[in-house]
Design an enzyme around this catalytic site. Structure first.
Site, mmCIF file in Angstrom:
data_model
loop_
_atom_site.group_PDB
_atom_site.id
_atom_site.type_symbol
_atom_site.label_atom_id
_atom_site.label_comp_id
_atom_site.label_asym_id
_atom_site.label_seq_id
_atom_site.Cartn_x
_atom_site.Cartn_y
_atom_site.Cartn_z
ATOM 1 N N LYS A 147 -26.183 7.867 5.156
ATOM 2 C CA LYS A 147 -27.586 7.743 5.602
ATOM 3 C C LYS A 147 -28.546 7.777 4.416
ATOM 4 O O LYS A 147 -29.438 6.951 4.297
ATOM 5 C CB LYS A 147 -27.959 8.886 6.575
ATOM 6 C CG LYS A 147 -27.088 8.977 7.810
ATOM 7 C CD LYS A 147 -27.543 10.077 8.761
ATOM 8 C CE LYS A 147 -27.447 11.488 8.196
ATOM 9 N NZ LYS A 147 -26.082 11.992 8.024
ATOM 10 N N ARG A 157 -20.501 21.431 9.805
ATOM 11 C CA ARG A 157 -21.521 20.376 9.930
ATOM 12 C C ARG A 157 -21.053 19.274 10.878
ATOM 13 O O ARG A 157 -21.827 18.723 11.649
ATOM 14 C CB ARG A 157 -21.849 19.796 8.539
ATOM 15 C CG ARG A 157 -22.715 20.749 7.713
ATOM 16 C CD ARG A 157 -22.534 20.541 6.228
ATOM 17 N NE ARG A 157 -23.120 19.308 5.750
ATOM 18 C CZ ARG A 157 -22.803 18.742 4.574
ATOM 19 N NH1 ARG A 157 -21.906 19.310 3.774
ATOM 20 N NH2 ARG A 157 -23.390 17.647 4.202
ATOM 21 N N ARG A 217 -31.998 15.730 15.071
ATOM 22 C CA ARG A 217 -30.594 16.128 15.186
ATOM 23 C C ARG A 217 -30.322 16.807 16.522
ATOM 24 O O ARG A 217 -29.179 17.157 16.792
ATOM 25 C CB ARG A 217 -30.247 17.112 14.063
ATOM 26 C CG ARG A 217 -29.558 16.462 12.855
ATOM 27 C CD ARG A 217 -29.447 17.537 11.796
ATOM 28 N NE ARG A 217 -28.371 17.428 10.874
ATOM 29 C CZ ARG A 217 -28.519 16.979 9.610
ATOM 30 N NH1 ARG A 217 -29.664 16.514 9.179
ATOM 31 N NH2 ARG A 217 -27.499 17.005 8.781
ATOM 32 N N ARG A 269 -24.084 19.558 -4.075
ATOM 33 C CA ARG A 269 -24.615 20.394 -3.000
ATOM 34 C C ARG A 269 -23.676 21.543 -2.683
ATOM 35 O O ARG A 269 -22.461 21.359 -2.601
ATOM 36 C CB ARG A 269 -24.820 19.541 -1.739
ATOM 37 C CG ARG A 269 -26.081 18.716 -1.806
ATOM 38 C CD ARG A 269 -26.198 17.759 -0.660
ATOM 39 N NE ARG A 269 -25.976 18.364 0.660
ATOM 40 C CZ ARG A 269 -26.263 17.744 1.794
ATOM 41 N NH1 ARG A 269 -26.804 16.539 1.770
ATOM 42 N NH2 ARG A 269 -26.025 18.327 2.939
ATOM 43 N N ARG A 314 -18.855 14.069 -3.953
ATOM 44 C CA ARG A 314 -20.243 13.604 -4.040
ATOM 45 C C ARG A 314 -21.077 14.413 -5.040
ATOM 46 O O ARG A 314 -20.981 15.622 -5.091
ATOM 47 C CB ARG A 314 -20.842 13.732 -2.633
ATOM 48 C CG ARG A 314 -22.247 13.273 -2.502
ATOM 49 C CD ARG A 314 -22.562 12.977 -1.063
ATOM 50 N NE ARG A 314 -22.890 14.170 -0.278
ATOM 51 C CZ ARG A 314 -23.432 14.099 0.925
ATOM 52 N NH1 ARG A 314 -23.677 12.943 1.496
ATOM 53 N NH2 ARG A 314 -23.699 15.214 1.581
HETATM 54 P P1 AMP Z 1 -28.463 16.886 5.347
HETATM 55 O O1 AMP Z 1 -28.948 16.755 3.942
HETATM 56 O O2 AMP Z 1 -29.184 15.946 6.287
HETATM 57 O O3 AMP Z 1 -26.970 16.784 5.460
HETATM 58 O O4 AMP Z 1 -28.854 18.358 5.830
HETATM 59 C C1 AMP Z 1 -28.358 19.512 5.184
HETATM 60 C C2 AMP Z 1 -28.529 20.746 6.064
HETATM 61 O O5 AMP Z 1 -29.922 20.957 6.346
HETATM 62 C C3 AMP Z 1 -27.881 20.639 7.446
HETATM 63 O O6 AMP Z 1 -26.497 20.979 7.423
HETATM 64 C C4 AMP Z 1 -28.712 21.639 8.244
HETATM 65 O O7 AMP Z 1 -28.363 22.969 7.937
HETATM 66 C C5 AMP Z 1 -30.109 21.389 7.692
HETATM 67 N N1 AMP Z 1 -30.838 20.313 8.420
HETATM 68 C C6 AMP Z 1 -31.223 19.101 7.928
HETATM 69 N N2 AMP Z 1 -31.880 18.386 8.850
HETATM 70 C C7 AMP Z 1 -31.912 19.156 9.973
HETATM 71 C C8 AMP Z 1 -32.433 18.965 11.297
HETATM 72 N N3 AMP Z 1 -33.054 17.818 11.653
HETATM 73 N N4 AMP Z 1 -32.285 19.981 12.182
HETATM 74 C C9 AMP Z 1 -31.675 21.128 11.846
HETATM 75 N N5 AMP Z 1 -31.140 21.378 10.642
HETATM 76 C C10 AMP Z 1 -31.251 20.402 9.697
#
Ligand code: AMP
Length: 214
Positions: free
Chosen positions: A13, A171, A87, A160, A126
């Site tokens: 994404k 996740r 989400r 990360r 990554r």
């Molecule tokens: P990402 O970079 O999108 O993979 O997000 C990393 C982490 O941030 C996720 O595993 C969640 O803990 C938190 N997170 C990101 N976006 C959301 C969202 N829309 N709702 C809830 N938690 C989020």
């Protein structure tokens, strides 16, 4: 034009969102990036969410909706790519209400579909440039010159903390339990398109572009 990218962690994404920023002048709204920024700058909210993020669980709807509402206020006329938001169904409802207020609805929801087995390999190798955010991978997309970012020449790279197998499992579970119901919802609204996220980055970008230009 406003679009949503939905897919499990590692689906690509962020990579596709960054291409759309460069190629179409859209704005990437990544709640993951916003939360990492809050965490790293040590704000009170950042400290509260750090532990939740490291476990791979979802942060509360209230927090992420607040972050998106704030960004939308300062967005101007540019189209938005919602990357990692919504989400949950509650976040989807909140987004619809926020966009209604701006008179700019969601034009496309794109599901990036990938095999679960591929995600572990993708995620575990990554890393990204600490300066411009370009995303690389140890085996499938290393930098052209070791230790130097292809795009901006920086020598600082980040991995990360939640890109490990335990976090990834949590996740993925959060994705299937809380986020995948959104696919049925957007399908029913006639907004969902599916793109094969397993191909080469350029091929995936071509498929995303085809949806946007339809
Ligand atoms: P990402 O970079 O999108 O993979 O997000 C990393 C982490 O941030 C996720 O595993 C969640 O803990 C938190 N997170 C990101 N976006 C959301 C969202 N829309 N709702 C809830 N938690 C989020």
């Amino acid at each position: 034009m406003n679009i949503i990218l939905i897919g499990p962690p590692g689906a690509g994404k962020g990579t596709q969102a960054k291409r759309l920023v460069t190629e179409r002048g859209m704005v990437q709204l990544s709640t993951g990036d916003m939360l990492r920024e809050a965490r790293d700058s040590g704000t009170e909210m950042g400290q509260r969410v750090a532990e939740v993020m490291s476990r791979g669980a979802l942060v509360t709807d209230e927090i992420v909706i607040g972050l998106i509402a704030e960004k939308l206020d300062s967005l101007g006329a540019a189209g938005a790519i919602f990357d990692g938001f919504p989400r949950t169904l509650a976040q989807a409802d909140a987004l619809e209400a926020l966009l209604q207020g701006r008179g700019a609805p969601i034009d496309h929801v794109i599901e990036m579909r990938v095999d679960d087995e591929a995600l572990v390999a993708r995620i575990s190798g990554r890393f990204s440039c600490g300066s411009c955010g370009e995303v690389y991978h140890d085996t499938t997309r290393p930098t052209r010159t070791e230790g130097i970012c292809d795009v901006c020449g920086s020598t600082e790279f980040l991995r990360r903390a939640d890109d490990n197998e335990d976090s990834l499992r949590a996740r993925l579970m959060a994705y299937y339990k809380q986020t995948s119901p959104l696919l049925g919802y957007y399908h029913a609204k006639g907004q969902l398109s599916v793109v094969d996220g397993m191909g080469e980055m350029d091929a995936v970008a071509g498929d995303v572009a085809a949806v946007l230009d339809r």
